[in-house]
Design an enzyme around this catalytic site. Structure first.
Site, PDB file in Angstrom:
ATOM      1  N   GLU A   6      16.682  -8.622  20.809  1.00 42.33           N
ATOM      2  CA  GLU A   6      17.103  -8.978  19.447  1.00 42.33           C
ATOM      3  C   GLU A   6      18.308  -8.158  18.959  1.00 42.33           C
ATOM      4  O   GLU A   6      19.270  -8.733  18.433  1.00 42.33           O
ATOM      5  CB  GLU A   6      15.919  -8.843  18.483  1.00 42.33           C
ATOM      6  CG  GLU A   6      14.880  -9.937  18.713  1.00 42.33           C
ATOM      7  CD  GLU A   6      13.516  -9.638  18.104  1.00 42.33           C
ATOM      8  OE1 GLU A   6      13.394  -8.645  17.354  1.00 42.33           O
ATOM      9  OE2 GLU A   6      12.577 -10.400  18.384  1.00 42.33           O
ATOM     10  N   ASP A  51      16.569  -3.199  11.938  1.00 43.50           N
ATOM     11  CA  ASP A  51      15.914  -4.492  11.731  1.00 43.50           C
ATOM     12  C   ASP A  51      14.619  -4.311  10.955  1.00 43.50           C
ATOM     13  O   ASP A  51      13.622  -3.843  11.496  1.00 43.50           O
ATOM     14  CB  ASP A  51      15.643  -5.135  13.113  1.00 43.50           C
ATOM     15  CG  ASP A  51      14.971  -6.505  13.004  1.00 43.50           C
ATOM     16  OD1 ASP A  51      14.547  -6.897  11.893  1.00 43.50           O
ATOM     17  OD2 ASP A  51      14.862  -7.185  14.043  1.00 43.50           O
ATOM     18  N   ASP A  61      15.511 -17.408  17.735  1.00 40.44           N
ATOM     19  CA  ASP A  61      14.914 -16.151  17.296  1.00 40.44           C
ATOM     20  C   ASP A  61      13.446 -16.456  17.016  1.00 40.44           C
ATOM     21  O   ASP A  61      13.122 -17.112  16.031  1.00 40.44           O
ATOM     22  CB  ASP A  61      15.629 -15.654  16.031  1.00 40.44           C
ATOM     23  CG  ASP A  61      14.961 -14.420  15.414  1.00 40.44           C
ATOM     24  OD1 ASP A  61      13.974 -13.913  15.988  1.00 40.44           O
ATOM     25  OD2 ASP A  61      15.438 -13.972  14.350  1.00 40.44           O
ATOM     26  N   LYS A  88       3.061 -13.286  17.423  1.00 38.85           N
ATOM     27  CA  LYS A  88       3.963 -12.485  18.249  1.00 38.85           C
ATOM     28  C   LYS A  88       3.398 -11.082  18.507  1.00 38.85           C
ATOM     29  O   LYS A  88       3.613 -10.508  19.567  1.00 38.85           O
ATOM     30  CB  LYS A  88       5.320 -12.375  17.537  1.00 38.85           C
ATOM     31  CG  LYS A  88       6.388 -11.648  18.334  1.00 38.85           C
ATOM     32  CD  LYS A  88       7.718 -11.745  17.601  1.00 38.85           C
ATOM     33  CE  LYS A  88       8.824 -10.975  18.283  1.00 38.85           C
ATOM     34  NZ  LYS A  88      10.109 -11.148  17.578  1.00 38.85           N
TER      35      LYS A  88
HETATM   36  P1  ADP Z   1      10.644 -11.281  11.072  1.00 40.06           P
HETATM   37  O1  ADP Z   1      11.809 -10.847  11.905  1.00 40.06           O
HETATM   38  O2  ADP Z   1       9.498 -10.310  11.135  1.00 40.06           O
HETATM   39  O3  ADP Z   1      10.241 -12.668  11.338  1.00 40.06           O
HETATM   40  P2  ADP Z   1      12.297 -11.696   8.711  1.00 40.06           P
HETATM   41  O4  ADP Z   1      13.553 -11.153   9.236  1.00 40.06           O
HETATM   42  O5  ADP Z   1      12.204 -13.143   8.490  1.00 40.06           O
HETATM   43  O6  ADP Z   1      11.046 -11.169   9.517  1.00 40.06           O
HETATM   44  O7  ADP Z   1      12.030 -10.927   7.324  1.00 40.06           O
HETATM   45  C1  ADP Z   1      11.015 -11.311   6.453  1.00 40.06           C
HETATM   46  C2  ADP Z   1      11.011 -10.356   5.288  1.00 40.06           C
HETATM   47  O8  ADP Z   1      12.254 -10.419   4.592  1.00 40.06           O
HETATM   48  C3  ADP Z   1       9.923 -10.659   4.279  1.00 40.06           C
HETATM   49  O9  ADP Z   1       9.266  -9.475   3.896  1.00 40.06           O
HETATM   50  C4  ADP Z   1      10.716 -11.241   3.126  1.00 40.06           C
HETATM   51  O10 ADP Z   1      10.053 -11.019   1.884  1.00 40.06           O
HETATM   52  C5  ADP Z   1      11.994 -10.452   3.205  1.00 40.06           C
HETATM   53  N1  ADP Z   1      13.080 -11.090   2.474  1.00 40.06           N
HETATM   54  C6  ADP Z   1      13.587 -12.328   2.647  1.00 40.06           C
HETATM   55  N2  ADP Z   1      14.556 -12.581   1.740  1.00 40.06           N
HETATM   56  C7  ADP Z   1      14.671 -11.472   0.971  1.00 40.06           C
HETATM   57  C8  ADP Z   1      15.483 -11.106  -0.164  1.00 40.06           C
HETATM   58  N3  ADP Z   1      16.358 -11.947  -0.688  1.00 40.06           N
HETATM   59  N4  ADP Z   1      15.329  -9.860  -0.691  1.00 40.06           N
HETATM   60  C9  ADP Z   1      14.416  -9.014  -0.173  1.00 40.06           C
HETATM   61  N5  ADP Z   1      13.619  -9.310   0.870  1.00 40.06           N
HETATM   62  C10 ADP Z   1      13.737 -10.520   1.436  1.00 40.06           C
HETATM   63 MG    MG Z   2      13.259 -10.612  13.180  1.00 42.73          MG
END
Ligand code: ADP
Ligand code: MG
Length: 636
Positions: A169, A191, A8, A71
């Site tokens: 995705e 998502d 991913d 990205k």
């Molecule tokens: P991407 O797909 O854009 O790489 P992610 O799926 O990794 O992003 O999501 C990142 C987001 O998820 C960030 O804003 C992070 O603060 C939030 N996040 C991660 N863990 C938690 C949690 N326990 N509670 C709320 N938000 C969270």
């Molecule tokens: Mg993602």
């Protein structure tokens, strides 16, 4: 046999997973038991490269040598207006088909190279854990266009990874939940990542996933929640309204806010304590209820996109068999309850939303390249934007609407606008707006050599075909003569997801406006047609005009042509057309009578040539009919 892996490659975080010999997919951890690699790359002055958490630590001191969210810039040109808006980097050039960052020390890198560093890091993690890795399935957003997909493949190549397949995705998430085994169903994949929100409607038909529609907001994510909460902490620091908050303070508040946000996903109350670089300290109690009230307006923005995606798919929320949560930000309880409200059912959330995409990719990699190899899993795509042709007056006629599943073909028949037109100019456009000038121009070509015919007689069939790779070809054929032309068009080359989104948003915002513009153009075209046909009639049949009639008609023509040139209200032009129409009806009637009589006489002559047997009889009969018609016209 080397183990195939699933990756991913996220905007904020990336990770790699594989399928264990017992059949379960698991994410690979580093030595610190971390699964997520921040998608950040730092270029050191000595030429070294740091990826992930270590790179993030450099962002403050070396902002220009530390690239995050590459990205978003994949597949974009340097001159793309979005490029500057999305990243505050130092760009090496304002031109060229690919963005280039100047990361200092004479080093210039593209988003493809930045992504390649992240992929290399993931690959090395996998090698550390598994010994040897095989080819990879890498996930991309469902709306990624050709250029963005190609850029992702290029990054893999640079990282020395063989790509088994790029996988959408949301489809990967659905695979992780084992939904493919259900054979049929409709699923929504919600998502919410760090900075992007994507909603996808997937249809599973006989074990084949098809993306029915995609939507979202590329400027909405968990980071917005951090900003909202940081804003609350800022209140305690007594900065004057509008005064600049030092960037190190702002960053400290943001990362403090993020910690509080994460904690609030598990507990109801957090006593926040944030130490600032200038020695001050923010202390504040935040309850989940406070937080929910603060972020509710942000979360609600996702609902708009969800309903739109449902509409695009031609479905209602009751048609949805399951909702899947993806992205770290869906851990936030209010997000979960809001999603349940929008779709009218609890979402599936048993798999870690951070990992679900990578786990699905690993399963797919296993099916494509592993021990349990199968190749009957087909995954379809959709057109991100409508494709169409320019018609008279600069109006865009859609031939393939957006969100149509590909491969697909559709044809439409057009005709000539002017008498004796011997060529067609075809202009292929992409976008949701009504007018060509607001759409993206993809290609122009001309179909020549059509024999002169009266306007409206030629039948031009234009066929649009998009193959499984998303390549558009357009062919046109004049059906009477068989004259044929064909062009290959790359529909989305260089067109970015954000441009696509901006174009969609634009179409949405200008909806009413556009329709009015379109109607104006159509009335203008109509006016030109009416004027030229009456002009022609006046010249051809002056003998049929009554005393003073021409002057009256000409006056009405002038009023119409003035309105067509000056008025911005289509109704004004329409009423002038009507006025002219009414005024010229008697003259038109006389012309019609004459031409019908002519036609009948003409037919009589033709018939004489053919019907040698009873020639005289036929002629007499037709002539009688012609007289009778003329008499009837006079009577009425
Ligand atoms: P991407 O797909 O854009 O790489 P992610 O799926 O990794 O992003 O999501 C990142 C987001 O998820 C960030 O804003 C992070 O603060 C939030 N996040 C991660 N863990 C938690 C949690 N326990 N509670 C709320 N938000 C969270
Ligand atoms: Mg993602």
């Amino acid at each position: 046999m080397p183990t195939p892996i699933g990756i991913d490659l996220g905007t904020t975080h990336s990770l790699v997973a594989w399928v264990t010999p017992t059949g379960g997919a698991v994410a690979i951890q580093n030595c610190d038991s971390e699964v997520l690699v921040p998608s950040v790359v730092h270029y050191r002055e000595d030429g070294g490269v740091v990826v992930g958490t270590g790179a993030m630590a450099q962002a403050l001191d070396h902002p220009e040598a530390t690239i995050a969210s590459a990205k978003r810039l994949m597949g974009r040109g340097a001159d793309d207006p979005e490029t500057k808006r999305l990243g505050s980097y130092r760009y090496a050039s304002d031109e060229g088909p690919v963005v280039k960052f100047d990361v200092g020390g004479g080093k210039v890198v593209t988003p493809i190279e930045v992504s390649a560093e992240i992929l290399r890091e993931l690959k090395n993690r996998a090698i550390d854990d598994l010994g040897d890795v095989g080819a990879a399935v890498i996930t991309v957003p469902a709306y990624f266009d050709d250029a963005q997909r190609q850029a992702t493949k290029d990054a893999a190549k640079l990282a020395g990874l063989d790509v088994l397949r790029l996988l959408n995705e949301p489809t990967a998430a659905a695979l992780a939940y084992g939904l493919a085994s259900k054979e049929n169903g409709v699923f929504a994949v919600y998502d919410l990542g760090g900075g992007t929100f994507d909603i996808t409607i997937l249809v599973l038909d006989d074990g084949v996933f098809q993306v029915k529609s995609t939507g979202g907001d590329s400027q909405l994510g968990g980071d917005d929640l951090d900003r909202a909460l940081a804003g609350v902490f800022l209140e305690d620091l007594a900065y004057a309204d509008g005064s600049e908050v030092p960037s190190n303070i702002a960053r400290a508040l943001l990362s403090g806010a993020r910690r509080v946000k994460h904690a609030l996903s598990d507990v109801e109350v957090v006593d926040a304590e944030i130490e600032l670089p200038d020695g001050r300290k923010v202390e504040r109690r935040i309850t989940r209820a406070d937080f929910d009230a603060l972020v509710a307006p942000i979360i609600k923005r996702t609902g708009v996109a969800c309903r739109r995606a449902l509409r695009d798919a031609g479905l209602s929320k009751d048609d949805i068999d399951g909702v899947i949560l993806v992205g770290g930000a869906t851990r936030t309880p209010i997000v979960r309850s809001y999603v349940a409200e929008v779709f009218g059912k609890e979402a599936l959330a048993s798999i870690d939303p951070d990992q679900v995409v990578a786990l699905g990719a690993a399963q797919q990699a296993d099916l494509l390249g592993g021990e349990s190899r199968r190749d009957d899993v087909l995954l379809l795509d959709v057109l991100p934007l409508s494709l169409g042709l320019e018609t008279m007056g600069g109006v865009a006629e859609k031939i393939l609407p957006r969100n149509t599943a590909i491969p697909v073909a559709a044809a439409q028949v057009f005709t000539t606008y002017a008498d004796d037109q011997t060529g067609f100019d075809l202009h292929v456009v992409q976008g949701e707006r009504e007018l060509v000038e607001d759409c993206r121009s993809l290609a122009r070509f001309t179909l020549k050599g059509i024999p002169p015919m009266a306007a409206g007689l030629a039948r031009l069939e234009v066929r649009f075909e998009v193959n499984a790779d998303g390549m558009l070809s357009v062919s046109a054929q004049e059906q009477r003569t068989g004259i044929h032309q064909e062009v290959e068009v790359k529909p989305s080359y260089g067109l970015t997801d954000d441009q696509i989104e901006a174009m969609l948003l634009d179409a949405y915002e200008h909806g009413g406006d556009d329709v009015a513009k379109r109607m104006l153009r159509e009335q203008q075209v109509d006016a030109a047609r009416v004027l030229s046909s009456i002009e022609g009639a006046l010249g051809a049949d002056a003998a049929l005009l009554e005393e003073g009639e021409e002057a009256r008609i000409r006056e009405a023509m002038k009023r119409l042509s003035d309105a067509a040139a000056e008025s911005t209200d289509h109704r004004v032009i329409a009423s002038r057309i009507e006025e002219l129409d009414e005024l010229s009806t008697p003259f038109a009637g006389r012309r019609m009578d004459r031409s019908i009589l002519d036609a009948l006489r003409g037919r009589a002559i033709g018939a004489i040539e053919d019907e040698t047997k009873d020639a005289k009889g036929v002629e007499t009969h037709l002539a009688e009919e012609a007289e009778k018609y003329a008499q009837e016209r006079q009577d009425s």
